[in-house]
Design an enzyme around this catalytic site. Sequence first.
Site, PDB file in Angstrom:
ATOM      1  N   HIS A 178       0.839  -1.201   0.000  1.00 23.81           N
ATOM      2  CA  HIS A 178       0.000   0.000   0.000  1.00 23.81           C
ATOM      3  C   HIS A 178       0.873   1.250   0.000  1.00 23.81           C
ATOM      4  O   HIS A 178       1.734   1.434   0.873  1.00 23.81           O
ATOM      5  CB  HIS A 178      -0.930  -0.005   1.218  1.00 23.81           C
ATOM      6  CG  HIS A 178      -2.012  -1.037   1.099  1.00 23.81           C
ATOM      7  ND1 HIS A 178      -2.441  -1.811   2.142  1.00 23.81           N
ATOM      8  CD2 HIS A 178      -2.737  -1.429   0.012  1.00 23.81           C
ATOM      9  CE1 HIS A 178      -3.398  -2.632   1.718  1.00 23.81           C
ATOM     10  NE2 HIS A 178      -3.588  -2.426   0.432  1.00 23.81           N
ATOM     11  N   GLU A 181       1.635   3.865   3.072  1.00 24.73           N
ATOM     12  CA  GLU A 181       2.124   3.334   4.344  1.00 24.73           C
ATOM     13  C   GLU A 181       3.653   3.403   4.378  1.00 24.73           C
ATOM     14  O   GLU A 181       4.357   2.397   4.335  1.00 24.73           O
ATOM     15  CB  GLU A 181       1.568   1.917   4.524  1.00 24.73           C
ATOM     16  CG  GLU A 181       0.034   1.928   4.550  1.00 24.73           C
ATOM     17  CD  GLU A 181      -0.638   0.564   4.369  1.00 24.73           C
ATOM     18  OE1 GLU A 181       0.076  -0.452   4.345  1.00 24.73           O
ATOM     19  OE2 GLU A 181      -1.873   0.527   4.229  1.00 24.73           O
ATOM     20  N   ARG A 231      -3.407   4.784  -2.124  1.00 25.05           N
ATOM     21  CA  ARG A 231      -3.208   3.446  -1.546  1.00 25.05           C
ATOM     22  C   ARG A 231      -2.903   2.390  -2.607  1.00 25.05           C
ATOM     23  O   ARG A 231      -2.115   1.475  -2.400  1.00 25.05           O
ATOM     24  CB  ARG A 231      -4.501   3.068  -0.809  1.00 25.05           C
ATOM     25  CG  ARG A 231      -4.661   1.605  -0.406  1.00 25.05           C
ATOM     26  CD  ARG A 231      -6.018   1.436   0.276  1.00 25.05           C
ATOM     27  NE  ARG A 231      -6.399   0.054   0.454  1.00 25.05           N
ATOM     28  CZ  ARG A 231      -6.218  -0.634   1.581  1.00 25.05           C
ATOM     29  NH1 ARG A 231      -5.644  -0.082   2.613  1.00 25.05           N
ATOM     30  NH2 ARG A 231      -6.626  -1.890   1.659  1.00 25.05           N
ATOM     31  N   HIS A 301       2.773  -3.474   6.692  1.00 24.39           N
ATOM     32  CA  HIS A 301       1.762  -2.454   6.395  1.00 24.39           C
ATOM     33  C   HIS A 301       1.713  -1.463   7.554  1.00 24.39           C
ATOM     34  O   HIS A 301       2.363  -1.652   8.574  1.00 24.39           O
ATOM     35  CB  HIS A 301       0.381  -3.107   6.285  1.00 24.39           C
ATOM     36  CG  HIS A 301       0.166  -3.918   5.053  1.00 24.39           C
ATOM     37  ND1 HIS A 301      -0.659  -3.534   4.034  1.00 24.39           N
ATOM     38  CD2 HIS A 301       0.668  -5.117   4.674  1.00 24.39           C
ATOM     39  CE1 HIS A 301      -0.669  -4.448   3.078  1.00 24.39           C
ATOM     40  NE2 HIS A 301       0.128  -5.434   3.437  1.00 24.39           N
ATOM     41  N   GLU A 376       0.853  -4.736  10.954  1.00 25.25           N
ATOM     42  CA  GLU A 376       0.367  -3.349  10.862  1.00 25.25           C
ATOM     43  C   GLU A 376       1.189  -2.523  11.841  1.00 25.25           C
ATOM     44  O   GLU A 376       0.959  -2.543  13.045  1.00 25.25           O
ATOM     45  CB  GLU A 376      -1.119  -3.257  11.216  1.00 25.25           C
ATOM     46  CG  GLU A 376      -2.049  -3.978  10.264  1.00 25.25           C
ATOM     47  CD  GLU A 376      -2.306  -3.221   8.956  1.00 25.25           C
ATOM     48  OE1 GLU A 376      -1.788  -2.093   8.779  1.00 25.25           O
ATOM     49  OE2 GLU A 376      -3.023  -3.781   8.121  1.00 25.25           O
TER      50      GLU A 376
END
Length: 413
Positions: A178, A181, A231, A301, A376
């Site tokens: 993405h 990020e 994104r 991410h 994440e």
Amino acid sequence: MVHTRFLLAFLLVVVAVATAEKRYDGYGLYRVQQSFQARRFLSNIKGLDWWSRPGPLDTPGDVMVPKDKRLAFEGTLKTRRIRYTLLSDDVQMLINAEKERQSDAIARKGKSDSRITFDRYYSHDEMNAYLDEVASKYPDIAKVESVGKSYEGRELKGITLSSGGSGKPLVFVDAGIHAREWIAPAVALYLIQELTEGSAQDLLKDVDWVILPEVNPDGYEYTRSEDRMWRKTRSKTSSEDCLGVDPNRNFDFHWMESGASSDPCDEIFAGDKAFSESEARALRDYVLANAKNAKAYLTLHSYGQYLLYPWGYDESLPDDWRDLDDLGNAMNDAIKAVRGTEYTVGSSGQALYPAAGASDDWSKGVAGVKYVYTVELPGGGFYGFDLPASEIKPVVEETLQGLRVVGQKVAGM
Ligand code: 0X9
Ligand code: ZN
């Protein structure tokens, strides 16, 4: 004469429009506290951009709402008695502030310093140059290869780090699926640095590492110059107005079954078919080329501090989920020990939300890798994706301790 002047003015306007960066004046950023029902309900509202999703318990989610939808959005929250706080009344102001900080960091850098420093974010070209630099400095352990091209023709470079011998267990790491990020590729580059010349060299003894630090360079470069919040990829779609596919909905495993959209204008557009995107195909082929020895697959991410294992396409769990849960918790403990950062550990479908077609599920379900995690990373700064340059170092350092635990685990496999 009048004609020429008119033409010139017209051309100027065209150029200005063509090069104008996407602006977010008056966009609101909300932190929404959600019950499970509210989450389901809110995710059906069109035109919202979820930056981080609310967890199933009481963890809130951050959502960006366009100016013209804010009144209705706030009205809905109020009538449904959903608690929220307004994080920002004008996302564009946050972006401007970030730009200023970024350019300060670049100015501080000083021209002579060619080494990567982790006090600013790097361009795709700089990242590729760094990989080449590592390969020429450490020819005995590093091999850089081109594993494909992005839609716009940028080279996707991967690096294999190995102290030699064959058949060692391998950890595969990717980042930057993405575009917005930014902290994710930084962590991948830091891992490369530490494995080759830093504190993680010991991890090369029994384990090979394959790292693809920037899966979606077109999107990444677009976030640097045109639209900080982009994104997806930048490929053409059936809609003239809406470009790009979410590469993390484009993998051919339960494709389009949940949490994905067939509308090219959506942030989670899965593509017209699975593996429509050259970036997703390149990642697929690179994982497959290493699948025989790959014991772990980590995809980086941001944001939200989650360590997510399969399955993500629904709420079910793989048979060996306890192993994945245990290692996830061990990673969390190691990261937490550095400066207290805590992650939520769980399956994507249960701890976050079901979303099919992601690279993690595919890596376990098709490529057969055992320990698969979507990491994440932490958010921060004025808004989540805008971790200030000064926060890069603490985050990459603490995350390395989590990756170390994975390396140690697979060493004996
Ligand atoms: O939605 C995603 O693609 C990931 N979150 S993000 O905020 N970085 O976009 C989570 C993916 C989790 N994995 C699966 N759902 N399979
Ligand atoms: Zn992501």
